[in-house]
Design an enzyme around this catalytic site. Structure first.
Site, PDB file in Angstrom:
ATOM      1  CD  GLU A  74       8.563  22.663 -26.888  1.00  0.00           C
ATOM      2  OE1 GLU A  74       7.552  21.983 -26.649  1.00  0.00           O
ATOM      3  OE2 GLU A  74       8.527  23.716 -27.529  1.00  0.00           O
ATOM      4  CG  HIS A 134       2.949  30.192 -24.368  1.00  0.00           C
ATOM      5  ND1 HIS A 134       2.435  30.004 -25.622  1.00  0.00           N
ATOM      6  CD2 HIS A 134       4.088  29.452 -24.325  1.00  0.00           C
ATOM      7  CE1 HIS A 134       3.218  29.207 -26.311  1.00  0.00           C
ATOM      8  NE2 HIS A 134       4.230  28.859 -25.540  1.00  0.00           N
TER       9      HIS A 134
END
Length: 470
Positions: free
Chosen positions: A220, A229
């Site tokens: 996070e 990502h």
């Protein structure tokens, strides 16, 4: 409309109990479309995703499905086959997928090196100290490889606000109960930018059980610093959660390249000249031992970078630099011996070593978490092994722990207060050892000779008396 991107980390522990062959996974086309719309849409913010319920054209469905299959290294068929469905059903993060390390659109980043964070609500699954330590460790993964500095504050508004809360928690993206979405974070920016929220309905742990807080938080915080990502399965920022051993964990190379592309590489610290240690004064009435233990019938007393050895085979009390006998160990916080195994253990900070009288055993150092200590325990003050019970007592602050050497587990109900279970020795222990059936507990320069069986004080001593000083 907020100018940050919310990132929902859908992480669950997957445990399949079955007998015989597992059932073939199934999924209807409408569910598959929802997956593709959510994770392979060109738009990454929830408000810009394709509307739910609107069916794709078959040609568009096959095109996007092939994109998904290519991303995950599947056979590119454009068909909803078994392998594709299995991947779609895995727990994962709720943001669209990209390849290798990637940054958000516009490359948002913090325009300063010192970034503050504040934890406003804690999880009851772990102690507050464990949460603080783990969150700091997660940030340290990034500060180790960049010039960034992370500072925890305890009031006011921080750059990154952190909380643990279930269901609706004030950001229009409610959590969904245990399983599914575990956490989400904002990309860097003003206001809510960088904030990270963790679902309190999950079981947060520091191990492979439940949800490992270090791994989830580090993922996070990658988003909170500007990372999207990665397609690299070994990357921390890969979309799906996978537990890895966190002892000695460092930022994987793909994530390291990504964060350094935003903030640059950190400068290695300049080596500082090591001052030569001054030998401690042996016959000082105020002498405080760092640690003490027996090794093969001889007593060892540790102070700063040195140790004294007391033996019936030696004249006098020789003083020796610790590292000359055990290279890589410069000082010792605590020590104890298991005579039946002819092995002793030295502790320094959160590391420990297995040693003999002349060498360090292979495979060390190891982390004290292997004894079952929580992350909040950062050093051991003293330790002593009780041969009659096969228990080792560890002293930390004003409490002590009991470790079962037979089962290699910390006993339930610990830690306990020292002053209650060992009346007469004080509130803390700096060093402890066993000799001729007595236990010796040092608190400062003062030492208590203790009868363990009756939990009673036999007499009081001064530490320096062991070193032929009267």
């Amino acid at each position: 409309m907020r100018n940050t991107t919310i990132l929902m980390l859908m992480l669950t522990a997957c445990l399949v109990l079955c007998s015989g062959a597992p059932a073939t996974p199934t999924m209807d086309q409408e569910t598959a479309e929802e997956y593709l719309k959510q994770f392979f849409s060109e738009h990454k913010t929830p408000s810009k995703r394709l509307e739910s319920g609107r069916l794709m054209k078959m040609q568009d469905f096959k095109t996007v499905l092939k994109k998904m299959q290519e991303f995950f290294g599947l056979q590119v068929t454009g068909k909803l086959d078994t392998n594709t469905i299995e991947v779609m059903q895995k727990p994962r993060c709720g943001v669209s997928d990209v390849s290798n390390y990637e940054h958000f659109s516009g490359k948002p980043k913090w325009d300063k090196q010192t970034i503050t964070y504040r934890i406003t609500e804690y999880t009851p699954d772990l102690s507050q100290g464990e949460v603080d330590t783990t969150i700091a460790q997660a940030f340290k993964l990034y500060s180790d490889v960049t010039p960034l500095v992370f500072k925890q504050i305890y009031s006011g508004t921080a750059d990154i606000m952190i909380l643990f809360k279930a269901r609706n928690h004030g950001d229009f993206y409610p959590f969904d109960g245990q399983g599914g979405v575990l956490a989400h974070a904002m990309s860097p920016g003003q206001g809510e930018g960088g904030d990270a929220h963790f679902d309190e309905d999950e079981k947060w742990t520091l191990s492979s059980a439940g949800m490992n807080l270090l791994l989830v938080a580090a993922h996070e915080f990658g988003h909170a610093l500007g990372l999207d990502h990665s397609q690299d399965p070994s990357a921390l920022m890969y979309p799906t959660y996978k537990y890895v051993n966190t002892h000695g964990y460092q930022l994987p190379m793909d994530d390291k390249r990504g964060i350094q592309a935003l903030y640059g590489a950190g400068q290695p610290p300049k080596p500082q000249p090591q001052p030569q240690p001054n030998p401690p004064e042996r016959c000082n009435r105020d002498l405080v031992f760092d640690a003490a233990t027996s090794i093969r019938g001889e007593l060892y007393f540790f102070k700063n970078n040195y140790y004294w050895k007391k033996s019936t085979l030696l004249k006098g009390i020789p003083q020796t630099l610790i590292k000359t006998t055990w290279p890589s160990i410069t000082s010792v916080d605590a020590a104890y011996e298991i005579r039946s195994k002819r092995i002793s253990f030295f502790f320094k900070g959160q590391n420990y070593w297995g040693v003999t009288a002349t060498a360090i055993l292979p495979g060390y150092p190891k982390h004290i978490s292997q004894f079952g200590f929580p992350a909040s325990v950062t050093n051991i003050d003293a330790a002593v092994h009780i041969g009659s019970t096969r228990r080792t007592l560890f002293f930390t602050g004003e409490k002590y722990w009991s470790f079962n050497e037979n089962t290699r587990e910390m006993e339930a109900g610990f830690p306990k207060p020292i002053r209650i279970d060992f009346p007469g020795i004080g509130f803390k222990v700096d060093a402890a050892f066993e000799n001729y059936g007595f236990l010796y507990f040092s608190d400062g320069a003062r030492q208590t000779e203790y009868i363990y069986r009756t939990k009673s004080v036999n007499r009081m001593l001064l530490n320096y008396a062991w070193l032929n000083c009267y």
